[in-house]
Scaffold this motif. Structure first.
Motif, PDB file in Angstrom:
ATOM      1  N   UNK A 295       0.816  -1.210   0.000  1.00 21.31           N
ATOM      2  CA  UNK A 295       0.000   0.000   0.000  1.00 21.31           C
ATOM      3  C   UNK A 295       0.851   1.261   0.000  1.00 21.31           C
ATOM      4  N   UNK A 296       2.031   1.186   0.587  1.00 21.28           N
ATOM      5  CA  UNK A 296       2.909   2.362   0.614  1.00 21.28           C
ATOM      6  C   UNK A 296       4.140   2.185  -0.262  1.00 21.28           C
ATOM      7  N   UNK A 297       4.197   1.073  -0.998  1.00 24.48           N
ATOM      8  CA  UNK A 297       5.376   0.820  -1.827  1.00 24.48           C
ATOM      9  C   UNK A 297       4.962   0.609  -3.289  1.00 24.48           C
ATOM     10  N   UNK A 298       4.897  -0.666  -3.712  1.00 21.75           N
ATOM     11  CA  UNK A 298       4.800  -0.973  -5.139  1.00 21.75           C
ATOM     12  C   UNK A 298       3.529  -0.460  -5.812  1.00 21.75           C
ATOM     13  N   UNK A 299       2.410  -0.407  -5.096  1.00 18.94           N
ATOM     14  CA  UNK A 299       1.162   0.013  -5.737  1.00 18.94           C
ATOM     15  C   UNK A 299       1.263   1.422  -6.313  1.00 18.94           C
ATOM     16  N   UNK A 300       2.097   2.262  -5.707  1.00 16.78           N
ATOM     17  CA  UNK A 300       2.227   3.650  -6.182  1.00 16.78           C
ATOM     18  C   UNK A 300       3.045   3.748  -7.461  1.00 16.78           C
ATOM     19  N   UNK A 301       3.784   2.693  -7.779  1.00 16.55           N
ATOM     20  CA  UNK A 301       4.624   2.716  -8.974  1.00 16.55           C
ATOM     21  C   UNK A 301       3.997   1.949 -10.129  1.00 16.55           C
ATOM     22  N   UNK A 302       2.744   1.568  -9.982  1.00 20.92           N
ATOM     23  CA  UNK A 302       2.064   0.808 -11.023  1.00 20.92           C
ATOM     24  C   UNK A 302       1.684   1.716 -12.195  1.00 20.92           C
ATOM     25  N   UNK A 318       9.445  -7.189 -11.773  1.00 22.71           N
ATOM     26  CA  UNK A 318       8.554  -7.216 -12.916  1.00 22.71           C
ATOM     27  C   UNK A 318       7.419  -8.206 -12.815  1.00 22.71           C
ATOM     28  N   UNK A 319       7.459  -9.101 -11.835  1.00 21.56           N
ATOM     29  CA  UNK A 319       6.390 -10.079 -11.672  1.00 21.56           C
ATOM     30  C   UNK A 319       5.162  -9.400 -11.064  1.00 21.56           C
ATOM     31  N   UNK A 320       3.987  -9.869 -11.485  1.00 24.77           N
ATOM     32  CA  UNK A 320       2.740  -9.274 -11.012  1.00 24.77           C
ATOM     33  C   UNK A 320       2.064 -10.190 -10.000  1.00 24.77           C
ATOM     34  N   UNK A 321       1.440  -9.574  -9.005  1.00 29.30           N
ATOM     35  CA  UNK A 321       0.723 -10.345  -8.002  1.00 29.30           C
ATOM     36  C   UNK A 321      -0.371  -9.485  -7.396  1.00 29.30           C
ATOM     37  N   UNK A 322      -1.268 -10.122  -6.664  1.00 24.52           N
ATOM     38  CA  UNK A 322      -2.372  -9.424  -6.021  1.00 24.52           C
ATOM     39  C   UNK A 322      -2.010  -9.085  -4.587  1.00 24.52           C
ATOM     40  N   UNK A 643      16.311 -11.930  -7.506  1.00 26.25           N
ATOM     41  CA  UNK A 643      17.010 -13.106  -7.016  1.00 26.25           C
ATOM     42  C   UNK A 643      16.107 -13.989  -6.163  1.00 26.25           C
ATOM     43  N   UNK A 644      15.295 -13.357  -5.300  1.00 27.74           N
ATOM     44  CA  UNK A 644      14.447 -14.137  -4.398  1.00 27.74           C
ATOM     45  C   UNK A 644      13.119 -14.519  -5.027  1.00 27.74           C
ATOM     46  N   UNK A 645      12.678 -13.773  -6.048  1.00 27.05           N
ATOM     47  CA  UNK A 645      11.418 -14.077  -6.705  1.00 27.05           C
ATOM     48  C   UNK A 645      10.199 -13.548  -5.990  1.00 27.05           C
ATOM     49  N   UNK A 646      10.362 -12.674  -5.032  1.00 25.26           N
ATOM     50  CA  UNK A 646       9.220 -12.115  -4.315  1.00 25.26           C
ATOM     51  C   UNK A 646       9.496 -10.681  -3.913  1.00 25.26           C
ATOM     52  N   UNK A 647       8.418  -9.874  -3.908  1.00 20.09           N
ATOM     53  CA  UNK A 647       8.551  -8.493  -3.485  1.00 20.09           C
ATOM     54  C   UNK A 647       8.421  -8.337  -1.988  1.00 20.09           C
ATOM     55  N   UNK A 648       7.758  -9.292  -1.335  1.00 18.40           N
ATOM     56  CA  UNK A 648       7.667  -9.286   0.120  1.00 18.40           C
ATOM     57  C   UNK A 648       8.861 -10.076   0.618  1.00 18.40           C
TER      58      UNK A 648
END
Length: 730
Positions: A295-302, A318-322, A643-648
């Motif tokens: 909510x305070x990170x990636x959503x603002x760069x969409x 670059x991977x998309x997720x909900x 490298x890790x495959x996840x944004x969280x």
């Protein structure tokens, strides 16, 4: 039928009295049993010539014939009444109806299912309704009244051996009316076409415990009347607005209060250990469990213009997720909770628990509905703080202020930021700095003025050492943000369509909207009713090492003040702690009895190029030692997610600590530019022992940091310890 029974109760004593009088007259007439005549003296007769008795004999014959005629009439009446009763029952069964929800007793017979007749047209509003007393009840009215007035007096049926007396010709000409109960109830609503599309099984016929009432104004309309669209809409809305109590389970083996990360982690853990478990999550939010960091990170760069609707975002790789942990199909519906054979997780949204009865193992919702439980988890999270000067400023100021926490806050702020010229963020911590960088990127595209103010000397001044805080402030400024340091808000007013922020040093800042990001207050509303202990130093519910507050009650997430076996009592407000504490609480609710020893981590990103991960106690008031190296292209949050495959990033972490880390033998290079903090490690010390670590643009090394804190050893040279993180490798 019921009317005739009522009349019979009133006339039966009179009929018996009349029969007695007739028998006495017959005896006096000399017709005892119709066989032996009795001579009566002439002087005892009221009329007739002496020595005669013909008139008395005629009188006796007439009385006997009248009795025989009355008996024949009663038999015919009984048979006709029985026939009408059967016809009426058949008519009721043939109508569409709903199954009676209320309790019924004394079941006599089960009516066979009958084909559904054609639907009758709805009455027109212009047509006058017949009088209520002439309206015949139908099966739906019976079902409705049985549910709506369970405490009303019921109508007792007559004894089985008592005959039914036919009403007078005037009463028989009128339609049968139902008896009036003491409590008048509203008429039942008509079923919608959707309900009538498929026939339901006929209800069981009952003789007792069903209370009938007079409909307020309801009579069957003629079949030729055209249906009114307005009536159809009303019927559908009545069906859709099902009482909330019908959808709320009365008991939950596992009850989780709060719909955040901790609750979802606990539910998943419970189901892993008990595959058939039934878990009920109660949340006051309208959304299913979701993760808050984006909510305070990636959503603002969409780049997606509909991101506020889809809530899907692209990670730095670059991977998309909900934003949601699981789709709606993962959960079972609350109304199916009791009947779920294999168990499952149900979410009761827009409901708030307002009271806990720990002795009775039950809770009360804000609509007074009660839910009992076997095991309960309190994961109520926190409430965003607000500045008192804003609270006192009036409605015009408060409605132009956002307290950022939930999905609805993101949607609202995203919309506001596209329709105003200036926005001011008050707060220099994690949330304030992240939002400042996110909105600062937008300022270069839309010309939005973004201002950030805080009382510290630099961004995240309470966490980072001063030199690194100052460097971070310059990084935020390069993102297009006007940073005002060492600023204390004195008052806020609304004037000329602008918010005026008056600072204590005399400065004045004019803006269109304010975002207050000044911390989080643990939600402890249930402490008083539940008798749970609240920590006076850190806030939140005090729990033991197993995250248990009382018998059958656990606490996890932001609201838990737990005992850290290494660092003492603490309260943590980060995603990783919510995941791990919720997971452990779920295990302990199923009988694991494990202590909470995990050192949770947290992270923050200032855009895709600068990010850090932290663990332990990171307080800028503690002594710190920082070891830095020159960063490379792979030392960014974007590269870390690739490298890790996840944004969280905490999802790539485990509870396992590193084992015997081996330091690099490569000597550290000399950093020529002391103000270039590309990547590095910051150690926080208490009594010369490391109690906190920040990895600055160093990723996927958290198990090593976790082991250093767990060991609790005093290190003579922290430069050697920094080698364990391989920060000097290219």
């Amino acid at each position: 039928m019921l009317k005739c029974r009522t009349v019979w109760k009133k006339l039966a004593p009179l009929a018996r009295a009349s029969s007695t009088v007739c028998r006495q007259n017959v005896r006096r007439a000399g017709l005892t049993n119709g066989r032996i005549p009795i001579r009566v003296p002439t002087a005892h007769m009221s009329t007739g010539p002496a020595g005669g008795g013909g008139d008395n004999l005629k009188y006796a014959l007439l009385v006997g014939l009248a009795g025989i005629g009355g008996l024949t009439y009663a038999v015919k009446t009984l048979r006709g009444d029985q026939k009408r009763y059967e016809e009426r029952i058949a008519e009721i069964e043939s109508r569409p109806h709903k199954a009676t929800k209320g309790p019924v007793t004394d079941v006599q017979t089960a009516a066979p299912a009958v084909p559904e007749p054609e639907l009758e047209a709805a009455p027109s509003p212009e047509e006058p309704s017949p009088p209520a007393e002439n309206a015949a009840p139908d099966a739906e009215a019976v079902a409705h009244d049985a549910e709506a007035a369970p405490s009303s007096k019921t109508t007792e049926p007559p004894p089985a051996d008592e005959p039914v007396v036919e009403a007078s010709p005037e009463e028989a000409a009128a339609p049968a009316a139902v008896p009036v109960v003491e409590e008048e109830l509203p008429p039942p609503t008509e079923p919608s076409p959707a309900e009538l599309s498929e026939p339901e099984p006929a209800p069981t016929l009952v003789e007792e415990s069903v209370t009938l009432t007079e409909p307020a104004a309801a009579a069957e309309p003629p079949a030729t009347a055209p249906p009114e669209p307005q009536s159809e809409v009303v019927a559908e809305s009545a069906v859709d607005s099902t009482p909330a109590s019908a959808k709320v389970p009365s008991h939950a083996p596992y009850l989780l209060i709060g719909g955040g990360t901790a609750s979802f982690a606990a539910a998943r853990s419970i189901r892993a250990r008990d595959p058939g478990a039934k878990v009920l999550i109660v949340t006051d939010e309208p959304d299913l469990p979701y993760m808050r960091p984006p909510l305070s990170k990636e959503l603002w760069f969409s780049d997606d213009p509909s991101v506020t609707e889809t809530l899907r975002f692209k990670q730095w790789n670059g991977k998309e997720r909900s934003i949601y942990f699981q789709p709606p199909s993962f959960y079972i519906k609350p109304e199916d909770f009791d009947s779920a054979e294999n168990g499952g997780v149900a979410v009761l949204t827009c409901r708030k628990v307002v009271h806990m009865d720990v002795r009775g193992n039950k809770v009360k919702l804000d609509d007074n509905i009660e839910i009992s439980y076997d095991k309960c988890l309190v994961a109520t999270g926190g409430i965003p703080r607000n500045l008192q000067v804003i609270e006192r400023a009036g409605e015009e100021v408060k409605k132009r202020t956002t307290l950022f926490r939930k999905i609805e806050d993101f949607k609202s702020l995203e919309k506001v930021s596209r329709n105003i010229n200036s926005i001011t963020i008050i707060g220099g911590g994690f949330l304030g700095s992240e939002l400042a960088c996110a909105l600062g990127r937008r300022s270069t595209e839309s010309g939005l003025e973004v201002i950030q103010m805080f009382p510290e000397k630099g961004n995240m001044g309470k966490v980072l050492p001063e030199y690194l805080s100052n460097w971070t402030t310059e990084k935020v400024k390069r993102e297009g943000v006007k940073v005002i340091t060492e600023s204390l808000v004195k008052s806020v007013t609304y004037k000329d369509d602008k918010l005026e922020i008056h600072l204590k040093d005399g400065r004045l800042v004019k803006t269109d909207h304010i975002v207050a990001a000044v911390g989080l207050e643990p939600n402890i509303d249930l402490a008083k009713s539940a008798g749970l202990e609240v920590d006076s130093d850190f806030g939140g519910y005090r729990v033991n090492a197993e995250l248990q507050a009382r018998s059958n009650i656990w606490v996890a997430g932001d609201a838990a003040c737990f005992y850290d076996i290494r660092l003492g009592r603490r309260r943590v407000e980060h995603h990783d702690h919510a995941v791990v504490s919720g997971r452990l609480a779920g295990e302990n609710m199923t009988g694991a009895n494990k202590p909470y020893w995990h050192q949770s981590m947290f992270w923050s990103d200032l855009g895709p190029d600068v990010g850090y991960e932290a663990i332990g106690i990171v307080d800028s008031s503690l002594p710190t030692v920082g070891v830095f190296a020159k960063a490379t292209a792979k030392d960014t949050p974007k590269a870390a997610t690739e490298q890790s495959g996840t944004g969280i990033r905490s999802e790539s972490e485990t509870e396992d600590t590193a084992t015997s880390p081996v330091a690099s033998a490569t000597p550290p290079p000399v950093v020529e530019h002391k103000d270039d903090y590309g990547k590095g490690v910051i150690f926080y010390l208490r009594d010369k022992v490391v109690v906190g670590i920040i990895l600055w643009n160093v990723f996927n090394r958290m198990p090593i940091a976790r082991k250093i804190i767990k060991d609790g050893e005093e290190h003579a040279d922290l430069n050697e310890v920094a080698k364990l993180f391989n920060i000097h490798e290219d």
